[in-house]
Design a protein around this motif. Structure first.
Motif, PDB file in Angstrom:
ATOM      1  N   LYS A   9      -7.567  10.498   1.189  1.00  0.00           N
ATOM      2  CA  LYS A   9      -8.234   9.428   1.305  1.00  0.00           C
ATOM      3  C   LYS A   9      -7.226   8.194   1.458  1.00  0.00           C
ATOM      4  CE  LYS A   9     -13.047   9.830  -0.455  1.00  0.00           C
ATOM      5  NZ  LYS A   9     -14.054   9.665  -1.474  1.00  0.00           N
ATOM      6  N   THR A  10      -6.299   8.234   0.556  1.00  0.00           N
ATOM      7  CA  THR A  10      -5.289   7.138   0.451  1.00  0.00           C
ATOM      8  C   THR A  10      -4.507   7.056   1.924  1.00  0.00           C
ATOM      9  OG1 THR A  10      -5.139   7.581  -1.633  1.00  0.00           O
ATOM     10  CG2 THR A  10      -3.494   6.006  -0.823  1.00  0.00           C
ATOM     11  N   ILE A  64      -4.698   3.956   4.729  1.00  0.00           N
ATOM     12  CA  ILE A  64      -3.647   3.083   5.096  1.00  0.00           C
ATOM     13  C   ILE A  64      -3.328   3.081   6.721  1.00  0.00           C
ATOM     14  CG2 ILE A  64      -0.896   3.250   5.150  1.00  0.00           C
ATOM     15  CD1 ILE A  64      -1.190   4.361   2.151  1.00  0.00           C
ATOM     16  N   GLN A  65      -3.846   4.365   7.317  1.00  0.00           N
ATOM     17  CA  GLN A  65      -3.808   4.707   8.655  1.00  0.00           C
ATOM     18  C   GLN A  65      -4.642   3.644   9.186  1.00  0.00           C
ATOM     19  OE1 GLN A  65      -4.612   8.699   9.197  1.00  0.00           O
ATOM     20  NE2 GLN A  65      -2.220   9.275   8.847  1.00  0.00           N
ATOM     21  N   GLN A  66      -5.854   3.418   8.670  1.00  0.00           N
ATOM     22  CA  GLN A  66      -7.058   2.672   9.152  1.00  0.00           C
ATOM     23  C   GLN A  66      -6.507   1.105   8.729  1.00  0.00           C
ATOM     24  OE1 GLN A  66     -10.356   4.157   7.253  1.00  0.00           O
ATOM     25  NE2 GLN A  66     -10.640   6.019   9.077  1.00  0.00           N
ATOM     26  N   GLN A  67      -5.499   0.787   8.071  1.00  0.00           N
ATOM     27  CA  GLN A  67      -5.132  -0.556   7.742  1.00  0.00           C
ATOM     28  C   GLN A  67      -6.159  -1.170   6.684  1.00  0.00           C
ATOM     29  OE1 GLN A  67      -4.363  -3.010  11.160  1.00  0.00           O
ATOM     30  NE2 GLN A  67      -2.791  -1.633  12.126  1.00  0.00           N
ATOM     31  N   LYS A  68      -6.789  -0.243   6.129  1.00  0.00           N
ATOM     32  CA  LYS A  68      -7.563  -0.629   4.957  1.00  0.00           C
ATOM     33  C   LYS A  68      -6.896  -0.781   3.513  1.00  0.00           C
ATOM     34  CE  LYS A  68     -11.885   1.041   6.909  1.00  0.00           C
ATOM     35  NZ  LYS A  68     -13.095   2.005   6.555  1.00  0.00           N
ATOM     36  N   TYR A  69      -6.029  -1.591   3.360  1.00  0.00           N
ATOM     37  CA  TYR A  69      -4.692  -1.528   2.469  1.00  0.00           C
ATOM     38  C   TYR A  69      -5.424  -1.898   1.018  1.00  0.00           C
ATOM     39  CZ  TYR A  69      -1.664  -1.867   6.607  1.00  0.00           C
ATOM     40  OH  TYR A  69      -1.320  -1.550   7.786  1.00  0.00           O
ATOM     41  N   ASP A  70      -6.236  -2.677   0.677  1.00  0.00           N
ATOM     42  CA  ASP A  70      -6.997  -2.896  -0.288  1.00  0.00           C
ATOM     43  C   ASP A  70      -7.430  -1.478  -1.141  1.00  0.00           C
ATOM     44  OD1 ASP A  70      -6.047  -5.695  -0.419  1.00  0.00           O
ATOM     45  OD2 ASP A  70      -8.057  -6.553   0.539  1.00  0.00           O
ATOM     46  N   GLU A  71      -8.361  -1.067  -0.073  1.00  0.00           N
ATOM     47  CA  GLU A  71      -8.881   0.134  -0.565  1.00  0.00           C
ATOM     48  C   GLU A  71      -7.840   1.141  -0.911  1.00  0.00           C
ATOM     49  OE1 GLU A  71      -9.801  -1.638   1.886  1.00  0.00           O
ATOM     50  OE2 GLU A  71     -11.993  -1.756   2.436  1.00  0.00           O
ATOM     51  N   ALA A  91       0.842  -1.167   0.075  1.00  0.00           N
ATOM     52  CA  ALA A  91       0.116   0.018   0.077  1.00  0.00           C
ATOM     53  C   ALA A  91       0.887   1.418   0.038  1.00  0.00           C
ATOM     54  CB  ALA A  91      -0.997   0.038   1.248  1.00  0.00           C
ATOM     55  N   GLU A  92       1.966   1.257   1.173  1.00  0.00           N
ATOM     56  CA  GLU A  92       2.856   2.450   0.803  1.00  0.00           C
ATOM     57  C   GLU A  92       3.499   2.560  -0.356  1.00  0.00           C
ATOM     58  OE1 GLU A  92       3.240   4.749   2.999  1.00  0.00           O
ATOM     59  OE2 GLU A  92       2.509   3.969   5.013  1.00  0.00           O
ATOM     60  N   SER A  93       3.924   1.621  -0.967  1.00  0.00           N
ATOM     61  CA  SER A  93       4.632   1.392  -2.211  1.00  0.00           C
ATOM     62  C   SER A  93       3.733   2.117  -3.456  1.00  0.00           C
ATOM     63  CB  SER A  93       5.058   0.238  -2.697  1.00  0.00           C
ATOM     64  OG  SER A  93       6.001  -0.374  -1.781  1.00  0.00           O
ATOM     65  N   MET A  94       2.299   1.622  -3.305  1.00  0.00           N
ATOM     66  CA  MET A  94       1.483   2.158  -4.546  1.00  0.00           C
ATOM     67  C   MET A  94       1.040   3.662  -4.304  1.00  0.00           C
ATOM     68  SD  MET A  94       0.692   0.222  -6.831  1.00  0.00           S
ATOM     69  CE  MET A  94      -0.568   0.915  -7.469  1.00  0.00           C
ATOM     70  N   PHE A  95       1.269   4.199  -3.017  1.00  0.00           N
ATOM     71  CA  PHE A  95       1.026   5.576  -2.660  1.00  0.00           C
ATOM     72  C   PHE A  95       2.287   6.500  -3.147  1.00  0.00           C
ATOM     73  CE2 PHE A  95       1.224   9.169   0.153  1.00  0.00           C
ATOM     74  CZ  PHE A  95       0.003   9.970  -0.069  1.00  0.00           C
ATOM     75  N   THR A 122      -6.439   4.139  -9.153  1.00  0.00           N
ATOM     76  CA  THR A 122      -7.343   5.209 -10.000  1.00  0.00           C
ATOM     77  C   THR A 122      -6.814   6.458 -10.086  1.00  0.00           C
ATOM     78  OG1 THR A 122      -9.182   4.149  -8.794  1.00  0.00           O
ATOM     79  CG2 THR A 122      -9.560   6.371  -9.802  1.00  0.00           C
ATOM     80  N   LEU A 123      -5.802   6.809  -9.110  1.00  0.00           N
ATOM     81  CA  LEU A 123      -5.123   8.123  -9.007  1.00  0.00           C
ATOM     82  C   LEU A 123      -4.109   8.036 -10.411  1.00  0.00           C
ATOM     83  CD1 LEU A 123      -4.620  10.893  -8.278  1.00  0.00           C
ATOM     84  CD2 LEU A 123      -3.108  10.175  -6.290  1.00  0.00           C
TER      85      LEU A 123
END
Length: 555
Positions: A257-258, A262-269, A210-214, A276-277
């Motif tokens: 939002k992203t 990540i902070q909420q550990q909703k990594y798939d979202e 998730a961090e890498s995609m961000f 999308t971004l």
């Protein structure tokens, strides 16, 4: 071009890259041998040994031999298949040697890929899947294990041919390889990379992905912002149209939002939002890259229409009796010249204040002299219009329909080559329609036969699996045969034609055809026998290319 002293390169001389004189597989063996020598020398070179044992080391091996053999001998040749065996064995040896060098510590990742594919007859550069699809095989540290599947659908048959139907195939774009490499060794993504990190290849935690995609999304978004800023600076404010789907507020909203996901550990979202971004940012990049396409396209179209119009007017003026030879008024010509000069200066000033590149000046100023030449022939245009208006309504409509049909055939020929056959068959019947058949029966018959013969070619395949050299030679000989008859006809008319410029040009064209036919045949035989490209053929080819710059009369 790299800064500092952390890049080491070594390659063979350019003279070694021959497409037929020797076994090109030696180019690949040269690479493997020197890589082995490089690692062996590090055992007696402490500086090199220390450099190789640092973190984040990248080793890049370029294997050109297999590409060269594919071009020279075709992908289905014995030479190409033997080259594959050598490369396969070389990759195995290099991977084993590297693992042994680092004590099998499991910290090395391997990526094997290619820059392009190839057709059955050894070419590439078009958009066929055989040319654009390439392999990507990744294994080692940080790489995910193969995933078994029960079924998967792809339009090609590669999985079946390689007996890999039970393993999940993960297709990516070539640009995605760069961020994959960066992620595997733990360095920032390349600044101008437009690739999307293929997460399925990574064996890591969901948080890391998730961090890498961000990071990937932010990196591509920054490119979008820079490109937008550059285009905004070079475009007048009232003409600038931003990419609306990715406004400043939308960018901030995506990033917030992203980060929250990540902070909420909703990594798939978070990953989904990042993708999308990235897609929007890439669309925006494409939007600004092609921002001036419509403007430049219109300029080019206006130039082509103007040039076509001018050619038609010159043909009508010099080869028909539709116009009257009346000299233009000098005063009107001067006014016309200064008028178009003013238009050119306005366009140049408009481009200057927008700091456009020099190529824009060519595209945008070219229509000015072209249309100036067209407008200078205003008397021809008036006479032509008068002639058309004097025709019967039915004749005028018929004339317009024929012109429209001809243009449509040319347009359709870009998509369906067979439509050219229709046009050529119409040309074949032209002598009958215009009564030229009665005036010159022999010429009309030759014209009809040649048009019918030419009409066959658009129906033939564009590219075959193998080059048809006999057909090329036969076409050259047939052209020479017809040219000889034409030349004999010219010589028999009157003695004055023997010194005519047309006769010289005819001789010159026949010589060019004969030499070209010889070069094609000789080059094919020489390459087939692995004798390289003959020097004489090179000289003839360069001379043939160079002489086309000059008109025949100067030669």
């Amino acid at each position: 071009g790299a800064t500092g002293d952390h890049v080491y390169t070594f390659c063979y001389a350019a003279e070694s890259e021959d497409f037929g004189a020797q076994d090109a597989a030696e180019l690949d063996m040269w690479v493997f041998d020197h890589v082995k020598s490089f690692f062996n020398s590090s055992r007696s070179n402490q500086t090199l040994f220390s450099a190789l044992n640092e973190e984040k080391v990248v080793l890049f091996l370029h294997l050109l031999g297999i590409d060269t053999n594919g071009h020279a001998h075709r992908p289905n040749s014995r030479e190409y298949k033997e080259n594959i065996k050598k490369v396969d064995e070389g990759v195995k040896e290099i991977a084993l040697m590297i693992d042994n060098f680092y004590g099998n510590d499991g910290k090395t990742a391997f990526i094997l890929t290619s820059d392009h594919g190839m057709t059955d007859w050894g070419s590439h550069g078009a958009g066929h899947p055989s040319e654009t699809l390439t392999p990507l095989i990744v294994w080692g540290a940080g790489v995910n294990y193969p995933q078994k599947v029960t079924s998967q659908f792809f339009e090609d048959n590669f999985l079946k041919e390689w007996k890999l139907e039970n393993l999940k195939r993960l297709d990516v774009n070539q640009a995605d390889v760069a961020p994959l490499m960066a992620s595997l060794i733990g360095v920032p993504f390349p600044l101008n990379s437009v690739g999307t990190l293929p997460l399925e290849y990574l064996n890591n935690s969901a948080h890391f992905k998730a961090e890498s995609m961000f990071t990937n999304a932010v990196q591509i978004l920054e490119q979008f912002k820079v490109k937008m800023s550059q285009k905004k600076e070079t475009t007048l404010s009232f003409l600038f149209t931003p990419f609306k789907p990715l406004s400043d507020s939308e960018q901030i909203n995506f990033l917030k939002k992203t980060r929250l996901y990540i902070q909420q550990q909703k990594y798939d979202e978070a990953v989904s939002l990042c993708k999308t971004l990235i897609n929007l940012a890439l669309e925006g990049l494409s939007y600004y890259h092609t921002y001036d396409r419509l403007f430049l396209g219109l300029s080019i179209a206006v130039s082509f229409v103007g040039w076509t119009t001018y050619v038609i007017l010159v043909i009508i003026k010099t080869h028909t009796n539709l116009t009257k030879t009346v000299q233009a008024n000098n005063k009107e010509s001067t006014v016309l010249f200064y008028g178009f000069a003013c238009v050119g200066m306005i366009i140049a000033f408009f481009l200057l204040i927008q700091t456009c590149p020099w190529t824009y000046y060519i595209y945008c100023l070219l229509p000015v002299p072209v249309w100036y030449a067209v407008v200078r022939e205003i008397l021809v245009i008036q006479d032509l219009a008068a002639s058309l208006l004097s025709l019967h309504l039915g004749q005028s409509i018929g004339f317009l329909l024929v012109c429209t049909l001809g243009i449509e055939i040319l347009v359709f020929s870009f998509f369906y080559r067979s439509t050219l056959t229709v046009g050529l068959l119409v040309f074949a019947g032209w002598p009958v329609i215009t009564q030229l058949w009665v005036q010159a029966k022999t010429r009309a018959l030759i014209w009809t036969l040649l048009c019918v013969l030419l009409a066959i070619f658009p129906l033939m395949p564009v590219v075959g699996r193998e080059p048809n050299i006999p057909m090329v030679i036969a076409a050259g000989l047939l052209t020479l045969f017809i040219s000889c008859f034409s030349l004999a006809s010219l010589c028999k008319r009157e003695n004055k034609y023997r010194n005519n410029e047309d006769l010289k040009v005819h001789f010159y064209q026949m010589l060019s055809i004969a030499l070209s036919t010889y070069v094609v045949s000789s080059t094919h035989d020489s390459l087939k026998n692995k004798q390289g490209l003959p020097v004489l053929n090179q000289i003839i080819s360069w001379m043939t290319l160079g002489k086309n710059i000059f008109p025949p009369k100067l030669l």
